[in-house]
Design an enzyme around this catalytic site. Structure first.
Site, PDB file in Angstrom:
ATOM      1  CD1 TRP A   1      26.779 -13.208  65.766  1.00 34.78           C
ATOM      2  CD2 TRP A   1      27.877 -14.469  67.260  1.00 34.78           C
ATOM      3  NE1 TRP A   1      27.324 -12.377  66.730  1.00 34.78           N
ATOM      4  CE2 TRP A   1      28.003 -13.122  67.646  1.00 34.78           C
ATOM      5  CE3 TRP A   1      28.499 -15.449  68.038  1.00 34.78           C
ATOM      6  CZ2 TRP A   1      28.705 -12.724  68.788  1.00 34.78           C
ATOM      7  CZ3 TRP A   1      29.203 -15.051  69.168  1.00 34.78           C
ATOM      8  CH2 TRP A   1      29.297 -13.706  69.532  1.00 34.78           C
TER       9      TRP A   1
ATOM     10  CB  CYS B   1      24.809 -20.641  64.797  1.00 34.94           C
ATOM     11  SG  CYS B   1      26.517 -20.153  64.853  1.00 34.94           S
TER      12      CYS B   1
ATOM     13  CE  LYS C   1      15.265 -10.491  69.230  1.00 33.25           C
ATOM     14  NZ  LYS C   1      15.194  -9.105  69.706  1.00 33.25           N
TER      15      LYS C   1
ATOM     16  CG  ASN D   1      23.117 -22.744  67.934  1.00 33.45           C
ATOM     17  OD1 ASN D   1      21.999 -22.750  68.409  1.00 33.45           O
ATOM     18  ND2 ASN D   1      24.009 -21.855  68.290  1.00 33.45           N
ATOM     19  N   GLY D   2      26.462 -23.645  68.842  1.00 36.67           N
ATOM     20  CA  GLY D   2      26.971 -23.850  70.204  1.00 36.67           C
ATOM     21  C   GLY D   2      28.488 -23.737  70.213  1.00 36.67           C
TER      22      GLY D   2
ATOM     23  CE  LYS E   1      17.524  -1.686  71.871  1.00 30.75           C
ATOM     24  NZ  LYS E   1      17.113  -2.478  72.996  1.00 30.75           N
TER      25      LYS E   1
ATOM     26  CD  GLU F   1      16.708  -1.119  76.270  1.00 30.79           C
ATOM     27  OE1 GLU F   1      17.671  -1.685  76.805  1.00 30.79           O
ATOM     28  OE2 GLU F   1      16.197  -1.526  75.217  1.00 30.79           O
TER      29      GLU F   1
ATOM     30  NE  ARG G   1      19.246 -19.504  66.507  1.00 29.57           N
ATOM     31  CZ  ARG G   1      18.879 -19.691  67.769  1.00 29.57           C
ATOM     32  NH1 ARG G   1      17.744 -19.203  68.191  1.00 29.57           N
ATOM     33  NH2 ARG G   1      19.629 -20.376  68.599  1.00 29.57           N
TER      34      ARG G   1
ATOM     35  CD  GLU H   1      20.919  -3.544  70.560  1.00 28.43           C
ATOM     36  OE1 GLU H   1      19.863  -3.318  71.121  1.00 28.43           O
ATOM     37  OE2 GLU H   1      21.431  -4.676  70.534  1.00 28.43           O
TER      38      GLU H   1
ATOM     39  CG  HIS I   1      29.626  11.866  91.823  1.00 26.18           C
ATOM     40  ND1 HIS I   1      30.110  12.454  92.971  1.00 26.18           N
ATOM     41  CD2 HIS I   1      28.270  11.869  91.940  1.00 26.18           C
ATOM     42  CE1 HIS I   1      29.096  12.763  93.767  1.00 26.18           C
ATOM     43  NE2 HIS I   1      27.972  12.427  93.161  1.00 26.18           N
TER      44      HIS I   1
HETATM   45  O1  M6R Z   1      16.950 -13.130  74.841  1.00 23.62           O
HETATM   46  P1  M6R Z   1      17.452 -12.327  76.016  1.00 23.62           P
HETATM   47  O2  M6R Z   1      16.446 -11.367  76.512  1.00 23.62           O
HETATM   48  O3  M6R Z   1      17.980 -13.199  77.118  1.00 23.62           O
HETATM   49  O4  M6R Z   1      18.669 -11.519  75.445  1.00 23.62           O
HETATM   50  C1  M6R Z   1      19.474 -10.729  76.274  1.00 23.62           C
HETATM   51  C2  M6R Z   1      20.333  -9.790  75.458  1.00 23.62           C
HETATM   52  O5  M6R Z   1      21.179 -10.511  74.619  1.00 23.62           O
HETATM   53  C3  M6R Z   1      19.477  -8.834  74.614  1.00 23.62           C
HETATM   54  O6  M6R Z   1      18.576  -8.131  75.402  1.00 23.62           O
HETATM   55  C4  M6R Z   1      20.377  -7.850  73.865  1.00 23.62           C
HETATM   56  O7  M6R Z   1      20.996  -6.993  74.761  1.00 23.62           O
HETATM   57  C5  M6R Z   1      19.551  -7.075  72.820  1.00 23.62           C
HETATM   58  N1  M6R Z   1      20.190  -7.081  71.542  1.00 23.62           N
HETATM   59  C6  M6R Z   1      19.311  -5.679  73.187  1.00 23.62           C
HETATM   60  O8  M6R Z   1      18.572  -4.983  72.247  1.00 23.62           O
END
Ligand code: M6R
Length: 614
Positions: A75, A2, A609, A101-102, A491, A487, A27, A494, A510
């Site tokens: 969100w 949010c 984000k 927001n929260g 990527k 990672e 956000r 997501e 395994h």
């Molecule tokens: O702002 P942060 O680095 O603490 O965020 C952590 C994760 O939410 C963030 O890295 C998330 O996994 C990303 N969308 C990955 O691309």
């Protein structure tokens, strides 16, 4: 999680609020809304399910005049994305409008109490409970709005950044925060409110970051008055922002993510600037040097992070253990904070967070500090909550990262971790000065090498077309490249919504090897470094089962090229810096697959984000 924005001044509020919402859309983007108060004694709310564009479309034919307003992009936490659940929310009488927001954790009990007193609810949100509670307290105790908000917030368990408008009051917005960020922008006879500085920066570079449990009365033509929830007056330093507008725009790229991938040579130079001296003899991180003894005496390092930042933490483990000979544990913040962990006073905690606002990491930091450990932050957003709640730290200095999928922040986290490990190793004398010098020289060359990899963008785009309709992917890596396999898979998941898993290559046999068939693309990181021969054997195992292998290899490789179906070449580097290079083609591959699938790359479904709720 949010975004909230507010404006009071002499300009028309609506365009400023809408532009602010667009800046904060990263956000959350499942619904949006706006409330504007005008001198006609009206407090109007307009809301729409969907993106900020949908709200603009909805508002097109309406009269939204007024020079005071608040707005929200959501969100969803409590209640599905819908018009009814979108913010702002009215109080029972519609005299108050509130954005939030929260999360209000004790909303269910409060809601039932308010229902028993005759209140009606129009949404399924926790937020509506708060605005109703404020009105109930205000009317019951016959107090002003600020006092009612203070009293209501004293009953709230949870996290909030809120802004409240009152019908008929066109010279004041009241805001408050706890565990969710809130920034006040100080202009000439105008004030701005936002979750971060991005909606503010084009109007003023003067800001105040509110602290937890603070409330601000933002009035027309006078400086904000800041109090605590318990009514203690506070004074705040006005901070000058360094952000500029071009950092918030796509600059000719179709997506922020692609822009941010291509920015990496420059952002990594910015990250190293002033920290590695020209002759590459020294790396100076003041956050470490100023607390040298803590690092020299450290019994253990615990790295706390979530998502991509957690993957950076895994690379950090390899770096600190091999260079500094300090044992390292890497923990998901969300698990650590609830596990009653053993923390020694001579532990060093490193919290990694791009946003600096991730709720679980912030809570884990607070827990660690209470145990007496020294907490070091690696954050990108200057002035963010984690940056302000740590004993020391280093910023990554990559500028705003807007694409939800983290790219340039990740590589800068790796660079900061590398510089930290070399800085501590130098102080501890765990590796010879000559070796440190050689490593620093190579770290300095990394931006040029990334520039070279980015020239393969077309090739990777072509390759992506072959795999656009795959349903699953496996990513494999070993040693320093194992976290990069994780990672790469994250990527892809997501932004393309393709199921993908990352594995240490040797773990395949395994269990996961049972998944391999002609339909399963396997991305293998097989650069000519420490584990090269071992990874080749792992690739052979995949090929023997008809898997399709895309390999990331070192330039001039011949062996993997003869086995893999497709290869992406990258320049050679030191083993420990391989992640900085191998991650780039994986970012591009995910990006192009997502574009081929017509996904919303910068705002993928269900994500936000900045994860400011747990
Ligand atoms: O702002 P942060 O680095 O603490 O965020 C952590 C994760 O939410 C963030 O890295 C998330 O996994 C990303 N969308 C990955 O691309």
């Amino acid at each position: 999680m949010c975004g909230i924005v507010g404006y009071i001044g002499e300009q028309d509020a609506y365009p400023i609020l809408i532009k602010g919402l667009h800046r904060l859309e990263y956000r959350g983007y499942d619904s949006a809304g706006i409330a504007v108060a005008n001198s006609g004694d009206e407090l109007k709310i307009y809301k729409a399910k969907g993106r900020v564009d949908d709200l603009e479309e909805f508002c097109r034919s309406k009269d939204i005049s007024g020079n005071i307003g608040i707005a929200h992009t959501r969100w969803a936490t409590h209640g599905e994305p819908s018009n009814a659940n979108a913010h702002p929310h009215y109080s029972e009488s519609e005299n108050l409008a509130l954005i939030h927001n929260g999360i209000i954790e004790n909303y269910a009990v409060l809601k039932q109490q308010l229902i028993n007193k005759g209140f009606h609810f129009r949404s399924n949100t926790d937020t509506e409970v708060l605005v109703q509670l404020i009105e109930y307290i205000k009317d019951l105790n016959k107090v002003d709005l600020c006092t009612a908000i203070q009293l209501a917030l004293s009953e709230i368990v949870g996290a909030y950044a809120i802004a409240v408008l009152e019908k008929g009051v066109t010279d004041r917005i009241i805001v408050a925060r706890k565990s969710s960020p809130l920034v006040l922008g100080i202009g000439d006879n105008e004030y701005f409110i936002a979750s971060d500085a991005s909606p503010i920066v084009e109007y003023t570079n003067k800001v105040i970051y509110l602290e937890d449990e603070e409330i601000a009365i933002v009035s027309r033509n006078e400086p904000p008055r800041i109090l605590t929830i318990k009514n203690v007056e506070k004074s705040h330093e006005i901070i000058e922002l360094e952000m500029n507008i071009s950092q918030l725009e796509k600059g000719g790229y179709p997506h922020f993510m692609l822009k941010e991938i291509f920015e990496q040579p420059q952002t990594l130079r910015d990250c190293m600037r002033g920290r590695i001296d020209i002759s590459c003899q020294h790396v100076v991180l003041s956050g470490i040097i100023d607390h040298k003894e803590r690092f020299l005496d450290a019994r253990r390092i615990i790295i706390l992070a979530c998502g991509t930042s957690w993957h950076a933490g895994l690379v950090g483990k390899y770096l600190f253990e091999s260079f500094c000979r300090i044992p390292v544990e890497v923990e998901y913040s969300s698990e650590f904070r609830y596990r009653n962990p053993v923390i020694y006073p001579d532990d060093i905690i490193i919290a990694i967070s791009q946003s600096g606002e991730t709720a679980d990491t912030l809570a884990a930091v607070e827990l660690a500090r209470k145990s007496g450990a020294f907490v070091y932050g690696i954050c990108n957003v200057v002035g963010s909550s984690i940056a302000r709640n740590t004993d020391s730290g280093s910023y990554t200095h990559v500028g705003p990262e807007i694409g939800v999928a983290s790219t340039k922040a990740f590589t800068a986290q790796l660079v900061v971790l590398s510089m930290m490990a070399l800085c501590i190793a130098r102080e501890k004398k765990t590796i010879p000065d000559e070796r440190i010098k050689a490593l620093l020289k190579e770290l300095n060359r990394i931006p040029d090498k990334i520039e070279k990899i980015l020239q393969s963008n077309e090739l990777i785009s072509d390759l992506s077309k072959i795999f656009t309709y795959a349903h699953n992917f496996i990513y494999l890596g070993r040693g320093f490249n194992y976290p990069i396999a994780l990672e790469g898979a994250l990527k892809l998941k997501e932004i393309s919504y393709i199921h993908a898993e990352g594995y240490p290559a040797a773990e395949m046999k395994h269990g996961p090897i049972a998944l391999i068939d002609t339909e399963m693309p396997v991305v293998a990181i097989a650069t000519d470094n420490g584990m090269y021969e071992k990874v080749i054997s792992n690739i052979q195992e995949i090929k023997a089962r008809n898997g399709r292998v895309i390999a990331v290899v070192s330039e001039n490789d011949t062996v993997v090229k003869s086995i893999a179906d497709y290869v992406i070449e990258i320049p050679a580097t030191e083993d420990c810096f391989d992640p900085l290079l191998t991650t780039i083609p994986l970012q591009l591959l995910s990006y192009h697959i997502a574009v081929n699938k017509r996904r919303d790359v910068d705002m993928p479904r269900n994500l936000a984000k900045s994860v400011t709720v747990e």
